[in-house]
Design a protein around this motif. Sequence first.
Motif: not given
Length: 184
Positions: A83, A86-87, A89, A127, A130-131
């Motif tokens: 969490s 950031r998107e 990463s 999650q 996104h990273v």
Amino acid sequence: MNEVYLPSEDTFLLMDAIKDVPYVKKAVEVGSGSGLVSAMLTYKSDYVIATDIDLNSCYATLKRLRKHGQRTNTDVVCCNLLSPFREGSGFDLIVFNPPYLPDECLKDASVFGGKHGVEISIEFLNQARHVLSRSGRVLLVVSSVSDLGKLWRAASRLKLDHKMLKSVRLFFEEISVVEFKKSA
Ligand SMILES: C[S@@+](CC[C@H](N)C(=O)[O-])C[C@H]1O[C@@H](n2cnc3c(N)ncnc32)[C@H](O)[C@@H]1O
């Protein structure tokens, strides 16, 4: 806070799979527990972040990394899954030996993974997508005692391809390390 998870068969299976992964720039371990896997990752990556939701586990990880002089390229973060990141990463390698036993009441965060055993893993993949860098890979430990069909369907919705890397049969389950990559 829970007891720190002692390295077990699933830990060693994950480490065995990491051995075959090429060297990368940025890696993160989610749920670092005793820190054994993160310590190994320092030989596989320029920079390593270890995270755990349990503060005791974060201290145990920090202690292990310090003891072995591995604090120059590592950070330890107490958080829920990925969490804080950031998107975009751009992690090249994300590994997680998650809690995967099925149980609705999450009594022990180191072993119970939700009603079907895969709920935490599904949120983790959500999650991770996104990273993760474009060509990055996720290594996740799974068990035959959890609802793997539900996990594969979620991965497909997230446009993640999966491949079994390693498996071992224990007395009541089969555990495997699965690699996920973004679909082409
Ligand atoms: C099965 S243990 C694995 C520990 C260690 N990586 C190993 O392989 O020996 C699972 C770890 O995930 C952590 N964990 C559980 N839920 C988490 C969450 N939502 N975010 C981050 N860590 C979590 C637990 O505290 C525990 O340390």
